[in-house]
Structure formats: C-alpha cells, structure tokens
Design a protein around this motif. Structure first.
Motif, PDB file in Angstrom:
ATOM      1  N   GLY A   1      55.069  64.430  24.547  1.00  0.00           N
ATOM      2  CA  GLY A   1      56.253  65.192  24.164  1.00  0.00           C
ATOM      3  C   GLY A   1      57.576  64.578  24.552  1.00  0.00           C
ATOM      4  O   GLY A   1      58.622  65.197  24.363  1.00  0.00           O
ATOM      5  N   SER A   2      57.577  63.371  25.072  1.00  0.00           N
ATOM      6  CA  SER A   2      58.835  62.744  25.493  1.00  0.00           C
ATOM      7  C   SER A   2      59.600  62.172  24.303  1.00  0.00           C
ATOM      8  O   SER A   2      59.021  61.836  23.268  1.00  0.00           O
ATOM      9  CB  SER A   2      58.566  61.642  26.518  1.00  0.00           C
ATOM     10  N   VAL A   3      60.909  62.052  24.476  1.00  0.00           N
ATOM     11  CA  VAL A   3      61.787  61.470  23.458  1.00  0.00           C
ATOM     12  C   VAL A   3      62.535  60.306  24.101  1.00  0.00           C
ATOM     13  O   VAL A   3      63.138  60.463  25.164  1.00  0.00           O
ATOM     14  CB  VAL A   3      62.792  62.508  22.915  1.00  0.00           C
ATOM     15  N   VAL A   4      62.480  59.153  23.439  1.00  0.00           N
ATOM     16  CA  VAL A   4      63.200  57.967  23.881  1.00  0.00           C
ATOM     17  C   VAL A   4      64.150  57.584  22.761  1.00  0.00           C
ATOM     18  O   VAL A   4      63.728  57.357  21.623  1.00  0.00           O
ATOM     19  CB  VAL A   4      62.237  56.798  24.200  1.00  0.00           C
ATOM     20  N   HIS A   5      65.435  57.526  23.063  1.00  0.00           N
ATOM     21  CA  HIS A   5      66.447  57.189  22.066  1.00  0.00           C
ATOM     22  C   HIS A   5      67.435  56.231  22.701  1.00  0.00           C
ATOM     23  O   HIS A   5      67.288  55.844  23.869  1.00  0.00           O
ATOM     24  CB  HIS A   5      67.129  58.468  21.549  1.00  0.00           C
ATOM     25  N   CYS A   6      68.429  55.814  21.966  1.00  0.00           N
ATOM     26  CA  CYS A   6      69.438  54.864  22.435  1.00  0.00           C
ATOM     27  C   CYS A   6      70.761  55.271  21.784  1.00  0.00           C
ATOM     28  O   CYS A   6      70.803  56.228  21.019  1.00  0.00           O
ATOM     29  CB  CYS A   6      69.045  53.445  22.050  1.00  0.00           C
ATOM     30  N   ASP A   7      71.838  54.544  22.097  1.00  0.00           N
ATOM     31  CA  ASP A   7      73.135  54.887  21.538  1.00  0.00           C
ATOM     32  C   ASP A   7      73.812  53.622  21.038  1.00  0.00           C
ATOM     33  O   ASP A   7      73.741  52.573  21.690  1.00  0.00           O
ATOM     34  CB  ASP A   7      73.997  55.576  22.593  1.00  0.00           C
ATOM     35  N   GLY A   8      74.477  53.721  19.910  1.00  0.00           N
ATOM     36  CA  GLY A   8      75.154  52.584  19.312  1.00  0.00           C
ATOM     37  C   GLY A   8      76.526  52.345  19.919  1.00  0.00           C
ATOM     38  O   GLY A   8      76.974  53.075  20.812  1.00  0.00           O
ATOM     39  N   PRO A   9      77.198  51.291  19.444  1.00  0.00           N
ATOM     40  CA  PRO A   9      78.543  50.979  19.928  1.00  0.00           C
ATOM     41  C   PRO A   9      79.502  52.151  19.757  1.00  0.00           C
ATOM     42  O   PRO A   9      79.404  52.923  18.802  1.00  0.00           O
ATOM     43  CB  PRO A   9      78.956  49.799  19.052  1.00  0.00           C
ATOM     44  N   ALA A  10      80.431  52.255  20.715  1.00  0.00           N
ATOM     45  CA  ALA A  10      81.436  53.316  20.699  1.00  0.00           C
ATOM     46  C   ALA A  10      82.680  52.785  21.403  1.00  0.00           C
ATOM     47  O   ALA A  10      82.604  51.781  22.123  1.00  0.00           O
ATOM     48  CB  ALA A  10      80.899  54.563  21.403  1.00  0.00           C
TER      49      ALA A  10
END
Length: 187
Positions: A68-77
């Motif tokens: 049930g885990s979620v692994v995400h990332c974030d783009g340039p900002a």
C-alpha cells in the motif's frame, strides 16, 4: 513500452521505461510508471504505486517497499531547478502504507508504518523514522537516530540491537519475497 498484466502495471511514460532487475519481486496490484529503477532482490509489495513521470525514482538492492505504499517524486520548480527525485539505497525497510515523496533514504534506512517523508528530506543509514511520523521538507535524520511525531523530531539514538533488528528485517523480506513469488507462479 507498456506492459500490463491483470495484476501488475508497468508503464512507460514520457519516453522513460521502468528498469526492474529480474530478481526483484513485484507483487500483484502494483503500478510502476515512468523513470523507475528497481535493484536486485528488492521487493515492491501488494498494491504499491511507484510513479516517476516528472523526475526519477531509484530503488537499490534488497530494499522492500511494503504493501500500500506510494513512492513519487517532484519536478523542477522555482528555487529547485533539479526538482526532487526519490533515491532509495540498498537494504532499506519501508513499512506498510508509507508515502515517500522526493526524498532520499540512504542504505539501511528504516521508515515505519504509515509514515510520510517529504521533498528534500533525508534519512541516513541505520536511522529510523517511527510509525505514523511525518518528516517534513528538508529535514535530515542522522545515522542511528530515531525520530517520531508529526512533524517528526529527534527522540533518541538507536542501540546496536535496534540496528541489528533492521538488518534482520531486510534478510526476512528478501526470503519472504522469494516465497511469495514461488506461490504466485504456482497459482
């Protein structure tokens, strides 16, 4: 490339395809999308989402991402031209229902059940974030520290027994993944 079985989705997106070592265990219900690398003998457990459409996600060897885990990332900002990839080292334990977002977990880090680790946060090797804790943006848990709470704060240093317990957990999940993979192949 998009490969879908009824029980697992491995999806290419934005010209990037997941790279999954042949010895890794991907449980039914998982969704693995985009620029993802999963190392040898790692395990992604039932109903996890590993989604990397705006940056990259790297999961090292013998690491487990539990159910049930979620692994995400974030783009340039603005102020963050490289964004926040999610980089997970070797021999890392990630508990059930964890949210990892744009963070770094060094080799042998531990994240407890239902914890959250946010952009730019770092958990060093042999360090632990307790169950239910929230490690906010940019915070760092140093080697052999235990942090807990929301927002997470330092609680105490970990002793040798705690560190040994984490290593035993890694070995358990490598073997457990093999047992689950064999049971799934049998049907």
């Amino acid at each position: 490339m998009t490969l879908s079985r009824p029980d697992v989705s491995i999806i290419s997106l934005n010209g990037k395809s997941p790279q999954i070592d042949d010895s890794a265990f991907i449980a039914p219900g998982c969704r693995i999308i985009g620029d993802v690398v999963i190392g040898p003998e790692s395990s992604i457990w039932y109903n996890c989402v590993v989604r990397a459409e705006v940056n990259r996600i790297v999961i090292g060897a013998r690491t487990n991402i539990q159910d049930g885990s979620v692994v995400h990332c974030d783009g340039p900002a603005p102020g963050y031209p490289d964004g926040f990839p999610t980089l997970i080292g070797d021999d890392v334990l990630v508990g059930h229902n964890v949210l990892l977002h744009g963070c770094i977990l060094q080799d042998r880090a531990f994240v407890g059940l239902s914890a959250t680790v946010m952009n730019g946060a770092v958990i060093e090797g042999d360090a632990m974030l307790a169950a239910g804790a929230m490690l906010t943006q940019g915070k760092r848990i140093e080697t052999r520290q235990l942090w807990a709470g929301s927002p997470a704060r330092f609680v105490r240093d970990l002793d040798d027994a705690a560190v040994m317990g984490m290593l035993m957990g890694v070995a358990h999940y490598v073997e457990n993944a093999k047992a689950h993979a064999a049971a799934i192949r049998k049907g």
